[in-house]
Write a protein that holds these residues in place. Sequence first.
Motif, short mmCIF file in Angstrom:
data_model
loop_
_atom_site.label_atom_id
_atom_site.label_comp_id
_atom_site.label_asym_id
_atom_site.label_seq_id
_atom_site.Cartn_x
_atom_site.Cartn_y
_atom_site.Cartn_z
N SER A 40 0.84 -1.20 0.00
CA SER A 40 0.00 0.00 0.00
C SER A 40 0.88 1.25 0.00
CB SER A 40 -0.90 0.01 1.23
OG SER A 40 -1.78 -1.10 1.21
N GLY A 41 0.49 2.22 -0.83
CA GLY A 41 1.22 3.47 -0.90
C GLY A 41 2.41 3.47 -1.82
N CYS A 42 2.61 2.39 -2.60
CA CYS A 42 3.79 2.31 -3.46
C CYS A 42 3.61 3.07 -4.78
CB CYS A 42 4.15 0.85 -3.75
SG CYS A 42 3.00 0.02 -4.87
N GLY A 43 2.36 3.45 -5.12
CA GLY A 43 2.12 4.20 -6.35
C GLY A 43 1.44 3.42 -7.46
N LYS A 44 1.13 2.15 -7.22
CA LYS A 44 0.58 1.33 -8.30
C LYS A 44 -0.80 1.79 -8.75
CE LYS A 44 -0.89 -2.26 -4.98
NZ LYS A 44 -0.50 -1.49 -3.78
N THR A 45 -1.68 2.14 -7.79
CA THR A 45 -3.01 2.62 -8.17
C THR A 45 -2.93 4.00 -8.80
OG1 THR A 45 -4.13 1.29 -6.49
CG2 THR A 45 -5.30 3.22 -7.30
N THR A 46 -2.03 4.86 -8.32
CA THR A 46 -1.85 6.18 -8.94
C THR A 46 -1.42 6.02 -10.40
OG1 THR A 46 -1.21 7.13 -6.81
CG2 THR A 46 -0.61 8.36 -8.78
N LEU A 47 -0.52 5.09 -10.67
CA LEU A 47 -0.09 4.85 -12.05
C LEU A 47 -1.25 4.36 -12.90
CD1 LEU A 47 2.07 4.71 -14.21
CD2 LEU A 47 2.75 2.47 -13.32
N LEU A 48 -2.06 3.44 -12.35
CA LEU A 48 -3.22 2.93 -13.08
C LEU A 48 -4.20 4.06 -13.39
CD1 LEU A 48 -4.16 -0.10 -13.81
CD2 LEU A 48 -5.92 0.32 -12.09
N ARG A 49 -4.47 4.91 -12.41
CA ARG A 49 -5.40 6.03 -12.61
C ARG A 49 -4.84 7.05 -13.61
NH1 ARG A 49 -9.50 6.93 -9.20
NH2 ARG A 49 -9.22 9.20 -9.32
N THR A 50 -3.53 7.18 -13.66
CA THR A 50 -2.91 8.08 -14.64
C THR A 50 -3.08 7.54 -16.04
OG1 THR A 50 -1.29 8.76 -12.96
CG2 THR A 50 -0.78 9.27 -15.25
N ILE A 51 -2.92 6.22 -16.21
CA ILE A 51 -3.14 5.61 -17.52
C ILE A 51 -4.60 5.75 -17.94
CG2 ILE A 51 -3.09 3.44 -18.81
CD1 ILE A 51 -0.73 2.59 -17.01
N ALA A 52 -5.52 5.60 -16.97
CA ALA A 52 -6.95 5.71 -17.27
C ALA A 52 -7.38 7.13 -17.57
CB ALA A 52 -7.75 5.17 -16.09
N GLY A 53 -6.63 8.12 -17.07
CA GLY A 53 -6.98 9.51 -17.29
C GLY A 53 -7.66 10.17 -16.10
N PHE A 54 -7.77 9.42 -14.97
CA PHE A 54 -8.40 10.00 -13.77
C PHE A 54 -7.41 10.88 -13.00
CE2 PHE A 54 -10.71 5.73 -14.01
CZ PHE A 54 -11.69 6.25 -14.83
N GLU A 55 -6.13 10.75 -13.27
CA GLU A 55 -5.09 11.60 -12.69
C GLU A 55 -4.24 12.16 -13.83
OE1 GLU A 55 -4.68 12.39 -9.58
OE2 GLU A 55 -5.69 10.84 -8.40
N SER A 56 -3.80 13.39 -13.67
CA SER A 56 -2.91 14.00 -14.67
C SER A 56 -1.49 13.93 -14.16
CB SER A 56 -3.31 15.45 -14.93
OG SER A 56 -4.61 15.53 -15.45
N PRO A 57 -0.55 13.45 -14.97
CA PRO A 57 0.84 13.37 -14.51
C PRO A 57 1.47 14.76 -14.39
CG PRO A 57 0.71 12.79 -16.83
CD PRO A 57 -0.70 12.94 -16.35
N THR A 58 2.38 14.88 -13.44
CA THR A 58 3.13 16.13 -13.29
C THR A 58 4.15 16.26 -14.41
OG1 THR A 58 2.86 15.95 -10.89
CG2 THR A 58 4.51 17.51 -11.70
N ASN A 59 4.79 15.15 -14.75
CA ASN A 59 5.77 15.09 -15.84
C ASN A 59 5.62 13.77 -16.56
OD1 ASN A 59 7.58 16.50 -13.36
ND2 ASN A 59 7.55 17.62 -15.30
N GLY A 60 6.13 13.71 -17.78
CA GLY A 60 6.19 12.45 -18.52
C GLY A 60 5.07 12.28 -19.52
N ASP A 61 5.08 11.14 -20.18
CA ASP A 61 4.11 10.87 -21.25
C ASP A 61 3.66 9.42 -21.17
OD1 ASP A 61 2.52 11.35 -23.43
OD2 ASP A 61 4.12 11.19 -24.91
N ILE A 62 2.42 9.19 -21.65
CA ILE A 62 1.87 7.84 -21.77
C ILE A 62 1.35 7.70 -23.19
CG2 ILE A 62 0.13 6.20 -20.97
CD1 ILE A 62 0.13 7.73 -18.29
#
Length: 358
Positions: A40-62
């Motif tokens: 828990s808290g390692c970032g895996k769900t945040t990464l999934l939500r970023t791929i889905a578009g529910f979170e916007s990345p601060t930097n980088g590209d998908i």
Amino acid sequence: MIEVEKISKIYGPKSTGYRALDSVSIDIRQNEFFTLLGPSGCGKTTLLRTIAGFESPTNGDIRLNGESLVALPPHRRSVNTVFQSYALFPHMNVAKNIGFGLTMLGKPKTEIDATVARMLDLVRLSDLADRQVSQLSGGQQQRVALARALAPHPKLLLLDEPLSALDLKLRKEMQLELKRLQADTGITFIFVTHDQEEALTMSDRVAVMSHGTVRQIGPPKEIYNRPTERFVADFIGETNFLKVEIVGSVGEDIQVRLPSGAIVRTRGADMSASSGAATLVVRPEQATLCAPEVGVFQGELRQVVYSGTDTHFHVVLDTEALFIVRQQNARPELATGMVVDGRVGIAVPDVAGFLLKD
């Protein structure tokens, strides 16, 4: 198919905010069952939500098949998500839940009916098409959620710990069902879990994450048998860690001296040094109990834990380190007659363990 390139997600000011993702890069292949694994808290769900578009990345590209997704809203991405809570519509029956996404896309009724029938057959719920979702079991609701997500035939399906609410037996059954569905549909799955057994059972490849970074990516056997660092070795399954000294090499094998003075052979990743301190990783199933006088380790047997198919023997070594041996109960001869005045030996075959450089 999916290129995650140096994605960072910082909550708050860039210089002082919480860094949920720290320059994560992952390539995911077409028709792959790929798992993001970590505590828990390692970032895996945040990464999934970023791929889905529910979170916007601060930097980088998908990128999906070469097309950047970062500027696209979720509904413009050929990506569907199955959530932990399933999020089914209680006022709709099973068939209408599955066809909801197609209705929102404006598909003709004949196409919707045909797709719903095909999805019901795929998840083996054809006889429950008219049932209300409140009348379904947890496993059946999970299948409806999967069918609804698969119905528009997305290029990518994201699954955010969808099995965590199920009981153990049903969870194991659904692990096999998910892998079957992925193979039958040919859709790329990205699965998030903190359960190591789930990851090892279903995945083509696994990315182990910690503190917003990816620590190792590889097939399940490689992750389990050849971890590249202590965190991965410790997080995936039970592990014994032993301080040893490198004393030489024989071919591909590395010779190490154990605290008892015994010399054993093992292997490791990028172990070019011919001497120095290192850590020997030994899985509990790689060791066996033996008489104290013939073991490479000796210690006091403190606890015996029966778990049905296996028995775990907890041994406190003479160096005061805890060592766990796991032996199948189908081979009871390995665990009998080995205890002498509360003491046992532990045998570890050559090249059974794996070396990590300190």
